[in-house]
Design a protein around this motif. Structure first.
Motif: not given
Length: 227
Positions: A120-141
């Motif tokens: 997942r990390r190598a595929a760039g999913q962890a570097h998206s502007a927003v990471i979504l999981f369930g009802d959680l959001e992680c706004h990376v920048k």
């Protein structure tokens, strides 16, 4: 995630067979070789989603292999699987360019989880502007956390912890993984710093909501679950 193409360099044929069966059960394709030199050639000739390396091989050490891979510009994520599990062994592997390090013997489910997380990390999913999981959001920048659209105020360390859980959402995250990737420690300081910070993060993510999202896996670590 579709099945991964995995290279496994290991001179223990019985262990290699066990890992091959484990990967096949997960839908992955595993190419095995007992030779470090052959593994190096295969990794250079074909793109693998993940490379698993033993550290002690009869012809070329796993450390030598990963150093030569990185020097050649081959960025495939590498998991080192070794009987040498002391902190200084792990540190040497990580400093050489290994992306993750597991000691033998290992739990099969953890090996599977770590391989998924590496990909997942190598595929760039962890570097998206927003990471979504369930009802959680992680706004990376912006370095902000949200649940059901509500902003959850976090300290810098709590956000780093939240980000790591989101990068590995649904997988068991061990204390060792948190120490290495969130606290940048290659040893356990024998304090309750992890428990305290995870407890604070859990309260912030769950207070005022109906469903829990961060569960404790007793004796192992923690897991972020979808509400």
């Amino acid at each position: 995630m579709t099945g991964l193409n995995i290279l496994y360099v290991e001179d223990d044929a019985r262990l290699a067979e066990d890992v091959a069966q484990l990967m096949a059960a997960e839908g992955h394709r595993l190419s095995w070789t007992a030779s470090g030199e052959d593994g190096l050639k295969r990794a250079g000739a074909q793109a693998f989603d993940v490379v698993i390396l033993d550290r002690m091989l009869p012809d070329l050490s796993g450390i030598d292999i990963v150093q030569r891979l990185r020097a050649a510009g081959i960025a495939s994520p590498v998991l080192m699987l070794s009987a040498l599990g002391r902190p200084e062994n792990r540190t040497a592997g990580l400093d050489a360019g290994v992306d993750d390090y597991m000691a033998k013997p290992f739990e099969p489910s953890e090996l599977v989880a770590r391989i998924r997380a590496l990909h997942r990390r190598a595929a760039g999913q962890a570097h998206s502007a927003v990471i979504l999981f369930g009802d959680l959001e992680c706004h990376v920048k912006a370095r902000t956390a949200h649940r059901q659209g509500r902003h959850i105020p976090l300290s810098p360390k709590e956000f780093a912890l939240f980000r790591y859980f989101m990068d590995n959402a649904g997988e068991v995250v061990t204390r060792e993984m948190l120490l290495r990737h969130v606290w940048n420690l290659s040893f356990d300081p024998q304090t309750n710093v992890i428990d305290v910070n995870v407890g604070r993060l859990r309260r912030k993510l769950e207070d005022g909501f109906n469903a829990p999202v961060l569960e404790t896996i007793w004796g192992t670590g923690y897991r972020l679950v979808a509400a």
